[in-house]
Design a protein around this motif. Structure first.
Motif: not given
Length: 386
Positions: A285-313
């Motif tokens: 679900r893209p909306e779930v992946l978006s939530v994960i990414a947003a929460k990760a960026l709160r901890l590590f803002p320097t990850l903004a712009g880093v390519p995500v090469i895959r997602a799995y569940g």
């Protein structure tokens, strides 16, 4: 020599097969797919004590953390496990979160866990790319990580060296019974006889139990992970926000998410985590992946712009009271269970296998196994998959 059929070639099944084979049982491991092809291949490889409060699961985690290095020491396939005792850091970004983390860590210390509060300087030195908007941080030096599929394969190889047999492409269809006792399983590839059967089928354990004619309320709970492109060293511990503990312990069906960030030996960074009760719906679900990414960026803002090469569940074996199931089935003699670890199966597998081995040998395990028994109400309830 007693014959044991282990149902499931994931991490827990592999660990149980190894311990039982080394104890002298004639072990056959059965899986409908292949080694580490299910839940094990869709996790992060956590070996944690940091996310468990005082109680039975923490005792199992401490036992497992003690056993893992000894299991891998000298093993010819140990390199595949990528054992990394890098430690974990839990951060709170709000005053309320800091208060809760303080109380949680104090309880863990009383239970024998090393949990060191970190000041701003120590945190910056340990994780230079972490946000400075942190109200509190606690370091857990006992936390570790493995590569899940590699670790499970190493344990299975050890079981095979000890005499175990692995049969893949075998789906369990039912039980073979004699005199009220299970004496084997019927599979899509024929009947496999055994003096005992171990249900280590992870999130499918409830369905497997049903096919064997017993009740076991183990349900699937889905989690997703994002993987970045390989990067220079950026994250040096397993870092997660204090909300993770609450997400793990929640029984809610809707999305539970928190920031979990850690690097792999190959340089990629894993971003998690989510928990959803959606049955066996395997759609990303893209909306779930978006939530994960947003929460990760709160901890590590320097990850903004880093390519995500895959997602799995993947699916985790959920039990309503959040405790694994380890021990004999209350209804069918000869049937044993080793399941229900949800997202902690990688880390808890070593201790689970040791407890199961001792119970099957009639010995007293290193920890109290009673809380994990299969006859407790949470496991015998009218589950949604039964």
């Amino acid at each position: 020599m007693a014959r044991v059929v282990v149902l499931g070639a994931g991490m827990v099944g592999a660990a149980c097969a190894r311990e039982l084979a080394l104890a002298g049982f004639a072990v056959t491991v059965v899986d409908r797919s292949g080694p580490a092809a299910g839940t094990t291949a869709h996790g992060e490889g956590n070996v944690l004590v940091s996310d468990k409060g005082p109680g039975p699961e923490l005792e199992l985690a401490k036992l497992s953390r003690e056993l893992w290095p000894a299991i891998l020491d000298g093993d010819p396939n140990a390199a595949a496990a990528e054992w990394d005792p890098k430690g974990g850091i839990v951060v709170a970004t709000t005053p309320e979160g800091a208060a809760a983390l303080t109380e949680f860590a104090e309880g863990q210390r009383k239970a024998g866990v090393t949990a060191d509060e970190m000041d701003a300087g120590a945190l910056a030195a340990a994780e230079p790319h972490l946000t400075r908007d942190v109200a509190m941080a606690v370091r857990y030096p006992e936390d570790a990580q493995v590569q899940p599929a590699g670790a499970a394969t190493a344990l299975l190889a050890a079981a095979v060296r000890a005499g175990a047999e692995l049969r893949t492409g075998c789906e369990v269809l039912g039980a073979v019974r004699r005199g009220g006792r299970i004496t084997g399983v019927r599979t899509s590839a024929g009947t496999i006889e055994g003096d005992a059967v171990v249900n280590a089928a992870g999130p499918w354990s409830g369905e497997v139990a049903k096919r064997l004619g017993v009740r076991l309320d183990v349900r699937p709970r889905r989690g997703e992970v994002l993987v970045t492109a390989p990067m220079p060293p950026t994250v040096f511990h397993k870092v997660y926000d204090a909300d993770y503990v609450g997400a793990v312990g929640s029984a809610a069906e809707d999305l539970q998410a928190s920031a979990v960030v850690e690097a792999t030996r190959g340089g990629t960074i894993l971003l998690g985590s989510s928990r959803r009760r959606v049955g066996f719906d395997d759609r990303l679900r893209p909306e779930v992946l978006s939530v994960i990414a947003a929460k990760a960026l709160r901890l590590f803002p320097t990850l903004a712009g880093v390519p995500v090469i895959r997602a799995y569940g993947g699916f985790r074996p959920f039990v309503p009271d959040h405790l694994p199931v380890i021990g004999p089935d209350p209804e069918l003699d000869g049937l044993w269970h080793a399941t229900g670890h949800e997202g902690a199966g990688i880390g808890l597998s070593a201790g689970t296998a040791a407890v199961l081995r001792d119970l099957m040998l009639g010995r007293e395990p290193a920890i109290d196994a009673a809380p994990f028994r299969a006859d407790r109400p949470a496991v015998q309830s009218e589950g949604e998959n039964l």
